[in-house]
Design an enzyme around this catalytic site. Sequence first.
Site, PDB file in Angstrom:
ATOM      1  N   ASN A  72      -1.505   0.224   6.961  1.00  0.00           N
ATOM      2  CA  ASN A  72      -1.975   0.078   6.155  1.00  0.00           C
ATOM      3  C   ASN A  72      -2.656  -1.502   6.138  1.00  0.00           C
ATOM      4  OD1 ASN A  72      -3.952   0.262   3.747  1.00  0.00           O
ATOM      5  ND2 ASN A  72      -2.092  -0.651   2.268  1.00  0.00           N
ATOM      6  N   GLY A 117       9.502  -1.344  -3.716  1.00  0.00           N
ATOM      7  CA  GLY A 117       9.562  -2.493  -2.903  1.00  0.00           C
ATOM      8  C   GLY A 117       9.944  -2.067  -1.071  1.00  0.00           C
ATOM      9  N   PRO A 150      -8.113   2.068   7.028  1.00  0.00           N
ATOM     10  CA  PRO A 150      -8.817  -0.056   6.906  1.00  0.00           C
ATOM     11  C   PRO A 150      -8.782  -0.364   5.559  1.00  0.00           C
ATOM     12  CG  PRO A 150     -10.340   1.682   6.137  1.00  0.00           C
ATOM     13  CD  PRO A 150      -9.117   2.487   6.644  1.00  0.00           C
ATOM     14  N   ASP A 206       1.194   2.467 -10.942  1.00  0.00           N
ATOM     15  CA  ASP A 206       1.278   3.647  -9.816  1.00  0.00           C
ATOM     16  C   ASP A 206       1.604   5.123  -9.660  1.00  0.00           C
ATOM     17  OD1 ASP A 206       0.936   1.036  -8.402  1.00  0.00           O
ATOM     18  OD2 ASP A 206       3.078   0.829  -7.901  1.00  0.00           O
ATOM     19  N   GLY A 235       9.604   5.523  -2.734  1.00  0.00           N
ATOM     20  CA  GLY A 235      10.310   3.881  -3.146  1.00  0.00           C
ATOM     21  C   GLY A 235       9.382   2.714  -3.567  1.00  0.00           C
ATOM     22  N   LEU A 292      -0.791   3.902  -2.757  1.00  0.00           N
ATOM     23  CA  LEU A 292      -1.771   4.140  -1.821  1.00  0.00           C
ATOM     24  C   LEU A 292      -1.837   5.525  -0.493  1.00  0.00           C
ATOM     25  CD1 LEU A 292      -5.414   4.307  -1.835  1.00  0.00           C
ATOM     26  CD2 LEU A 292      -4.800   1.662   0.224  1.00  0.00           C
ATOM     27  N   GLY A 334       0.661  -1.385   0.334  1.00  0.00           N
ATOM     28  CA  GLY A 334      -0.145  -0.172  -0.365  1.00  0.00           C
ATOM     29  C   GLY A 334       1.475   1.003   0.295  1.00  0.00           C
ATOM     30  N   LYS A 357       7.782   9.005  -8.288  1.00  0.00           N
ATOM     31  CA  LYS A 357       8.119   7.441  -8.166  1.00  0.00           C
ATOM     32  C   LYS A 357       9.438   7.222  -9.119  1.00  0.00           C
ATOM     33  CE  LYS A 357       7.048   2.642  -7.541  1.00  0.00           C
ATOM     34  NZ  LYS A 357       6.911   2.156  -6.344  1.00  0.00           N
TER      35      LYS A 357
END
Length: 246
Positions: free
Chosen positions: A182, A125, A215, A61, A123, A24, A21, A44
């Site tokens: 998360n 991973g 959540p 992403d 980042g 997100l 996540g 990114k």
Amino acid sequence: MSGAVAGVCSVFVTGTDTEIGKTLVSAALLHGLNALGLRTAALKPVAAGAHEIDGIWHNDDADQLDAAASVVLPPAMRTPFLLRAAIAPHLAAAQEGVTLEIAPILACHAMARQRADVVVVEGVGGFRVPLTETLDTADLACALNLPVVLVVGMRLGCISHALLSAEAIAARGLRLVGWVANQIDPAMPFAAENVAALSMRLERQYHAPLLGHVPHLTPSAPQQAARHLDAARLLHALQSQGATPS
């Protein structure tokens, strides 16, 4: 520049693993910072996994970060290394004959800082994903010299993963300014108790506050996730002494 910001802040978002996540949470933080009246941009720097649309290569992403940022950077600045195969970055780079170098990423970050009040750098991973035979994402975080937010994927085993990641971040001389829980496993037993255990330890050992508990969301929705995060608390931490590099 917004009067709410003294200088430009940047933050490096890492995670306890892949698919826990980071994007997100990064996008949610961008939404939260936008709501505070700030100009936000996202980087990114390395993305593995791309698809072509109308002759242009996209990464899901990176596109999600673009959608959340109030200042959209040129793709080559936002993601200087966009790799096509959805595999480990050093393997994808080898397939394409690309060398993942830190200098171009630093240059892109410097340009992004000229365009926004807050720059969120996501980042790839976990904290120590290989980039070359000798460099990994921890080296990138050190070269950027940014405060770090740790995204913890809440599932069985997350406490050890989180504490090991926090220890690695501190060992590199970086400041952990906060962490986000998360909820990737909606059926995780004793989830609240696990969050409490981590919160106590990360606050006590690293002075890293819990910025929020997101959540399980299906589908993932950054604007909805932003309601569960304290962007103002993050901003305060970034602006506090020693959190923002000179």
